[in-house]
Design a protein around this motif. Structure first.
Motif, short mmCIF file in Angstrom:
data_model
loop_
_atom_site.label_atom_id
_atom_site.label_comp_id
_atom_site.label_asym_id
_atom_site.label_seq_id
_atom_site.Cartn_x
_atom_site.Cartn_y
_atom_site.Cartn_z
N ASP A 69 21.89 26.55 28.20
CA ASP A 69 21.68 27.35 29.41
C ASP A 69 22.99 27.68 30.10
N TRP A 70 23.03 27.50 31.42
CA TRP A 70 24.18 27.96 32.20
C TRP A 70 25.44 27.17 31.88
N ARG A 71 25.30 25.92 31.49
CA ARG A 71 26.49 25.14 31.13
C ARG A 71 27.14 25.71 29.86
N ALA A 72 26.32 26.07 28.90
CA ALA A 72 26.84 26.68 27.67
C ALA A 72 27.49 28.03 27.98
N ARG A 73 26.87 28.80 28.88
CA ARG A 73 27.44 30.09 29.24
C ARG A 73 28.75 29.92 30.02
N ALA A 74 28.84 28.89 30.86
CA ALA A 74 30.10 28.62 31.57
C ALA A 74 31.20 28.27 30.58
N MET A 120 28.45 36.67 36.32
CA MET A 120 27.38 37.30 35.56
C MET A 120 27.12 36.56 34.25
N TYR A 121 28.17 36.07 33.64
CA TYR A 121 28.02 35.31 32.39
C TYR A 121 27.21 34.05 32.64
N VAL A 122 27.60 33.29 33.64
CA VAL A 122 26.91 32.03 33.94
C VAL A 122 25.46 32.29 34.36
N SER A 123 25.22 33.40 35.04
CA SER A 123 23.88 33.75 35.51
C SER A 123 22.99 34.33 34.41
N GLY A 124 23.56 34.64 33.26
CA GLY A 124 22.78 35.18 32.16
C GLY A 124 22.49 36.67 32.28
N MET A 125 23.36 37.40 32.94
CA MET A 125 23.19 38.85 33.13
C MET A 125 24.00 39.58 32.07
N GLY A 126 23.51 39.58 30.84
CA GLY A 126 24.27 40.05 29.69
C GLY A 126 24.73 41.49 29.75
N ALA A 149 24.96 43.65 32.38
CA ALA A 149 25.89 43.86 33.49
C ALA A 149 27.24 43.23 33.19
N ARG A 150 27.19 42.05 32.58
CA ARG A 150 28.43 41.35 32.22
C ARG A 150 29.26 42.21 31.26
N SER A 151 28.61 42.82 30.29
CA SER A 151 29.33 43.66 29.33
C SER A 151 29.95 44.88 29.99
N VAL A 152 29.25 45.46 30.94
CA VAL A 152 29.79 46.61 31.69
C VAL A 152 31.03 46.18 32.47
N VAL A 153 30.96 45.02 33.12
CA VAL A 153 32.10 44.52 33.88
C VAL A 153 33.26 44.18 32.94
N TRP A 154 32.96 43.64 31.78
CA TRP A 154 34.02 43.34 30.81
C TRP A 154 34.73 44.63 30.41
N CYS A 155 33.97 45.69 30.14
CA CYS A 155 34.57 46.98 29.77
C CYS A 155 35.43 47.53 30.90
N ALA A 156 34.96 47.40 32.12
CA ALA A 156 35.74 47.85 33.28
C ALA A 156 37.04 47.06 33.38
N GLY A 157 36.97 45.75 33.19
CA GLY A 157 38.17 44.92 33.22
C GLY A 157 39.15 45.29 32.13
N PHE A 158 38.64 45.58 30.95
CA PHE A 158 39.50 45.98 29.84
C PHE A 158 40.18 47.31 30.15
N ALA A 159 39.43 48.24 30.72
CA ALA A 159 40.00 49.54 31.11
C ALA A 159 41.08 49.36 32.18
N VAL A 160 40.83 48.50 33.15
CA VAL A 160 41.84 48.22 34.18
C VAL A 160 43.08 47.62 33.55
N ASN A 161 42.89 46.74 32.57
CA ASN A 161 44.03 46.12 31.90
C ASN A 161 44.85 47.17 31.16
N ILE A 162 44.20 48.13 30.54
CA ILE A 162 44.92 49.24 29.90
C ILE A 162 45.67 50.04 30.97
N GLY A 163 45.03 50.23 32.13
CA GLY A 163 45.70 50.91 33.24
C GLY A 163 46.94 50.17 33.70
N ILE A 164 46.86 48.84 33.73
CA ILE A 164 48.03 48.04 34.10
C ILE A 164 49.15 48.26 33.10
N LEU A 165 48.80 48.23 31.83
CA LEU A 165 49.79 48.42 30.78
C LEU A 165 50.48 49.77 30.90
#
Length: 137
Positions: free
Chosen positions: A55-60, A108-114, A116-132
Protein backbone atom coordinates in the motif's frame (compact mmCIF):
# COMPACT_ATOMS: atom_id res chain seq x y z
CA UNK A 1 37.67 39.53 -3.27
CA UNK A 2 34.29 38.49 -4.62
CA UNK A 3 32.32 35.74 -2.91
CA UNK A 4 30.02 33.42 -4.78
CA UNK A 5 26.54 33.17 -3.36
CA UNK A 6 24.21 30.23 -3.11
CA UNK A 7 21.39 30.91 -5.57
CA UNK A 8 17.77 29.87 -5.06
CA UNK A 9 18.36 27.22 -7.73
CA UNK A 10 21.22 25.75 -5.71
CA UNK A 11 19.03 25.70 -2.59
CA UNK A 12 16.45 23.84 -4.68
CA UNK A 13 19.10 21.23 -5.50
CA UNK A 14 19.62 20.71 -1.78
CA UNK A 15 15.88 20.37 -1.18
CA UNK A 16 15.54 17.94 -4.09
CA UNK A 17 18.38 15.87 -2.61
CA UNK A 18 16.53 15.64 0.71
CA UNK A 19 13.19 14.57 -0.83
CA UNK A 20 14.17 10.89 -1.32
CA UNK A 21 15.27 10.72 2.30
CA UNK A 22 11.92 12.17 3.35
CA UNK A 23 10.16 9.48 1.28
CA UNK A 24 12.17 6.76 3.02
CA UNK A 25 11.28 8.26 6.39
CA UNK A 26 7.63 8.29 5.41
CA UNK A 27 7.77 4.62 4.38
CA UNK A 28 9.31 3.74 7.74
CA UNK A 29 7.13 6.03 9.84
CA UNK A 30 5.37 4.41 12.74
CA UNK A 31 7.46 1.26 12.40
CA UNK A 32 10.76 2.39 13.87
CA UNK A 33 11.15 1.09 17.39
CA UNK A 34 8.59 -1.70 16.99
CA UNK A 35 9.91 -5.25 17.31
CA UNK A 36 10.61 -6.91 13.96
CA UNK A 37 8.24 -9.76 14.77
CA UNK A 38 5.45 -7.16 15.00
CA UNK A 39 6.29 -5.62 11.62
CA UNK A 40 8.77 -3.09 12.95
CA UNK A 41 11.43 -1.59 10.76
CA UNK A 42 14.41 -3.90 10.27
CA UNK A 43 17.54 -1.76 10.21
CA UNK A 44 19.69 -4.87 9.74
CA UNK A 45 17.99 -5.59 6.37
CA UNK A 46 16.28 -2.31 5.48
CA UNK A 47 15.92 -2.99 1.75
CA UNK A 48 14.33 -6.38 2.34
CA UNK A 49 11.95 -4.82 4.88
CA UNK A 50 10.98 -2.03 2.48
CA UNK A 51 10.49 -4.54 -0.36
CA UNK A 52 7.91 -6.40 1.77
CA UNK A 53 5.82 -3.30 2.42
CA UNK A 54 2.44 -2.82 0.77
CA UNK A 55 0.00 0.00 0.00
CA UNK A 56 1.16 3.52 0.82
CA UNK A 57 4.41 2.39 2.42
CA UNK A 58 5.41 0.57 -0.77
CA UNK A 59 4.43 3.63 -2.82
CA UNK A 60 6.49 5.90 -0.53
CA UNK A 61 9.47 3.62 -1.11
CA UNK A 62 8.85 3.73 -4.87
CA UNK A 63 8.65 7.53 -4.67
CA UNK A 64 12.03 7.44 -2.93
CA UNK A 65 13.54 5.49 -5.81
CA UNK A 66 12.00 7.78 -8.42
CA UNK A 67 13.20 10.86 -6.55
CA UNK A 68 16.76 9.52 -6.63
CA UNK A 69 16.33 8.79 -10.36
CA UNK A 70 15.18 12.37 -11.11
CA UNK A 71 17.99 13.97 -9.12
CA UNK A 72 20.99 13.68 -11.52
CA UNK A 73 19.20 15.37 -14.42
CA UNK A 74 17.99 18.19 -12.18
CA UNK A 75 21.45 18.76 -10.66
CA UNK A 76 23.08 18.67 -14.09
CA UNK A 77 20.50 21.04 -15.59
CA UNK A 78 20.97 23.58 -12.79
CA UNK A 79 24.75 23.47 -13.04
CA UNK A 80 24.71 23.74 -16.84
CA UNK A 81 22.24 26.64 -16.70
CA UNK A 82 24.53 28.46 -14.25
CA UNK A 83 27.57 27.81 -16.43
CA UNK A 84 25.74 29.12 -19.50
CA UNK A 85 24.93 32.32 -17.64
CA UNK A 86 21.17 31.80 -17.53
CA UNK A 87 19.00 34.68 -16.38
CA UNK A 88 19.09 34.02 -12.64
CA UNK A 89 15.49 34.90 -11.83
CA UNK A 90 14.17 32.59 -14.56
CA UNK A 91 16.44 29.79 -13.43
CA UNK A 92 15.41 30.24 -9.80
CA UNK A 93 11.71 30.19 -10.68
CA UNK A 94 12.07 27.06 -12.80
CA UNK A 95 14.11 25.27 -10.12
CA UNK A 96 11.55 26.22 -7.46
CA UNK A 97 8.75 25.00 -9.73
CA UNK A 98 10.57 21.70 -10.23
CA UNK A 99 10.81 21.17 -6.47
CA UNK A 100 7.13 22.02 -5.98
CA UNK A 101 6.17 19.59 -8.75
CA UNK A 102 8.34 16.88 -7.17
CA UNK A 103 6.59 17.40 -3.83
CA UNK A 104 3.20 17.13 -5.53
CA UNK A 105 4.44 14.05 -7.35
CA UNK A 106 5.42 12.39 -4.07
CA UNK A 107 2.09 13.23 -2.44
CA UNK A 108 0.20 11.83 -5.42
CA UNK A 109 2.40 8.73 -5.52
CA UNK A 110 1.85 7.93 -1.86
CA UNK A 111 -1.89 8.64 -2.21
CA UNK A 112 -2.20 6.23 -5.14
CA UNK A 113 -3.22 8.86 -7.71
CA UNK A 114 -1.48 7.21 -10.67
CA UNK A 115 -2.76 9.24 -13.61
CA UNK A 116 -2.38 12.62 -11.92
CA UNK A 117 1.05 11.57 -10.71
CA UNK A 118 2.13 10.79 -14.27
CA UNK A 119 0.91 14.18 -15.49
CA UNK A 120 2.88 15.91 -12.73
CA UNK A 121 5.95 13.81 -13.56
CA UNK A 122 5.72 14.93 -17.21
CA UNK A 123 5.38 18.55 -16.12
CA UNK A 124 8.44 18.21 -13.88
CA UNK A 125 10.42 16.65 -16.70
CA UNK A 126 9.42 19.49 -19.03
CA UNK A 127 10.45 22.06 -16.40
CA UNK A 128 13.78 20.27 -16.05
CA UNK A 129 14.32 20.55 -19.81
CA UNK A 130 13.44 24.24 -19.45
CA UNK A 131 16.10 24.58 -16.76
CA UNK A 132 18.66 22.95 -19.01
CA UNK A 133 17.81 25.27 -21.91
CA UNK A 134 17.18 28.53 -20.02
CA UNK A 135 20.80 29.59 -20.52
CA UNK A 136 20.96 28.61 -24.19
CA UNK A 137 21.70 31.50 -26.51
Amino acid sequence: MQYAHFTVAYWCVLIAAVLPIACAGLAKSGRIGLPRREGGFDNVNPRDWLARQTDWRARANAAQANSFEALPFFIGAVIIAHQLGAHQARLDILAFLFVVLRMLYIMMYVSGMGTARSVVWCAGFAVNIGILLVGYR
